[in-house]
Scaffold this motif. Structure first.
Motif, short mmCIF file in Angstrom:
data_model
loop_
_atom_site.label_atom_id
_atom_site.label_comp_id
_atom_site.label_asym_id
_atom_site.label_seq_id
_atom_site.Cartn_x
_atom_site.Cartn_y
_atom_site.Cartn_z
N ALA A 37 106.34 30.43 31.78
CA ALA A 37 107.57 31.50 31.65
C ALA A 37 108.19 31.61 30.30
O ALA A 37 108.56 32.87 29.85
N GLU A 38 108.10 30.44 29.32
CA GLU A 38 108.65 30.53 28.06
C GLU A 38 107.70 31.48 27.36
O GLU A 38 108.35 32.40 26.46
N ALA A 39 106.37 31.38 27.45
CA ALA A 39 105.67 32.26 26.66
C ALA A 39 105.65 33.58 27.01
O ALA A 39 105.81 34.48 26.18
N ARG A 40 105.85 33.86 28.39
CA ARG A 40 106.09 35.32 28.60
C ARG A 40 107.34 35.92 28.28
O ARG A 40 107.36 37.21 27.92
N ILE A 41 108.44 35.22 28.28
CA ILE A 41 109.66 35.76 27.86
C ILE A 41 109.62 36.07 26.35
O ILE A 41 110.20 36.99 26.18
N ILE A 42 109.19 35.19 25.70
CA ILE A 42 108.86 35.41 24.23
C ILE A 42 108.17 36.81 23.94
O ILE A 42 108.65 37.36 23.17
N GLU A 43 107.05 36.90 24.74
CA GLU A 43 106.43 38.16 24.64
C GLU A 43 106.96 39.33 24.98
O GLU A 43 107.07 40.38 24.37
N GLU A 44 107.73 39.25 25.92
CA GLU A 44 108.47 40.42 26.46
C GLU A 44 109.84 40.86 25.76
O GLU A 44 110.18 41.99 25.51
N MET A 45 110.36 39.82 25.02
CA MET A 45 111.45 40.00 24.24
C MET A 45 111.43 40.50 22.75
O MET A 45 112.01 41.05 22.10
N LYS A 46 110.09 40.22 22.23
CA LYS A 46 109.67 40.54 20.94
C LYS A 46 109.89 42.07 20.61
O LYS A 46 110.51 42.19 19.58
N PRO A 47 109.61 42.90 21.47
CA PRO A 47 109.76 44.30 20.85
C PRO A 47 111.17 44.93 21.03
O PRO A 47 111.82 45.79 20.27
N PHE A 48 111.89 44.18 21.70
CA PHE A 48 113.62 44.57 21.80
C PHE A 48 114.53 43.82 20.93
O PHE A 48 115.64 44.38 20.59
N ILE A 49 114.14 42.60 20.67
CA ILE A 49 115.16 41.96 19.50
C ILE A 49 114.57 41.97 18.24
O ILE A 49 113.52 41.14 18.12
N SER A 50 115.49 42.30 17.12
CA SER A 50 115.16 42.37 15.81
C SER A 50 115.86 41.15 15.29
O SER A 50 116.97 40.81 15.73
N GLY A 51 115.18 40.39 14.62
CA GLY A 51 115.50 39.03 14.11
C GLY A 51 115.16 37.85 14.74
O GLY A 51 114.19 37.91 15.58
N GLU A 52 115.75 36.67 14.73
CA GLU A 52 115.37 35.60 15.51
C GLU A 52 116.04 35.38 16.93
O GLU A 52 117.14 35.79 17.17
#
Length: 159
Positions: A37-52
């Motif tokens: 779940a953690e790995a999937r949400i990180i991959e899903e969020m990368k394109p939408f959130i700039s920065g950390e």
């Protein structure tokens, strides 16, 4: 059977007036484990959130069913009681189930739920409908490449 996890993401959001504000938003992810779940949400969020951004919390979401509606922009949690009859005592027994419905408003949520429940043979009553803070839902699709856990990535790099 889907296993749903509610993942909360914290990041600096740029508001309409240009100011930055730290926000924490919940998302729903279909995964087999907390790690996935953690790995999937990180991959899903990368394109939408700039920065950390950080995964602030992950918890299992006890949902028995999800009803999607493309025109809906909010998610509603619906508590449904399935009514069964006890053969021996003749008493009615209510079994609670939590469902998530995507809709544009409360009235729409009710109609989407009723449309989705049309095929069910069980008697049920709707106990409550409440809007959630969930921003988006990421179900697992068969054509999707499996997101590798950190342990799998390490093992792969060593070989």
């Amino acid at each position: 059977m889907h296993t749903w996890f509610e993942c909360k993401i914290s990041y600096e959001k740029v508001l309409e007036n240009g100011m930055q504000k730290k926000v924490t938003e919940p998302y729903l992810v279909d995964a087999l484990s907390f790690t996935e779940a953690e790995a999937r949400i990180i991959e899903e969020m990368k394109p939408f959130i700039s920065g950390e951004f950080t995964v602030a919390d992950i918890k299992r979401a006890r949902l028995s069913e999800l009803f999607f509606n493309e025109s809906g922009d909010r998610f509603y949690k619906v508590k449904v009681y399935f009514i069964t009859l006890d053969e021996k005592s003749g008493a009615e027994k209510k079994t609670a189930a939590q469902m998530l419905v995507q809709a544009s408003d409360l009235k729409d949520a009710l109609s989407v739920l009723e449309e989705g429940m049309k095929g069910t043979l069980a008697d049920y009553t709707i106990a409550s409908i409440a809007e959630t803070l969930i921003v988006d839902v990421y179900p697992f699709t068969a054509g999707e490449e499996k997101v590798k856990s950190p342990e799998e990535k390490i093992a792969e790099s060593l070989s």
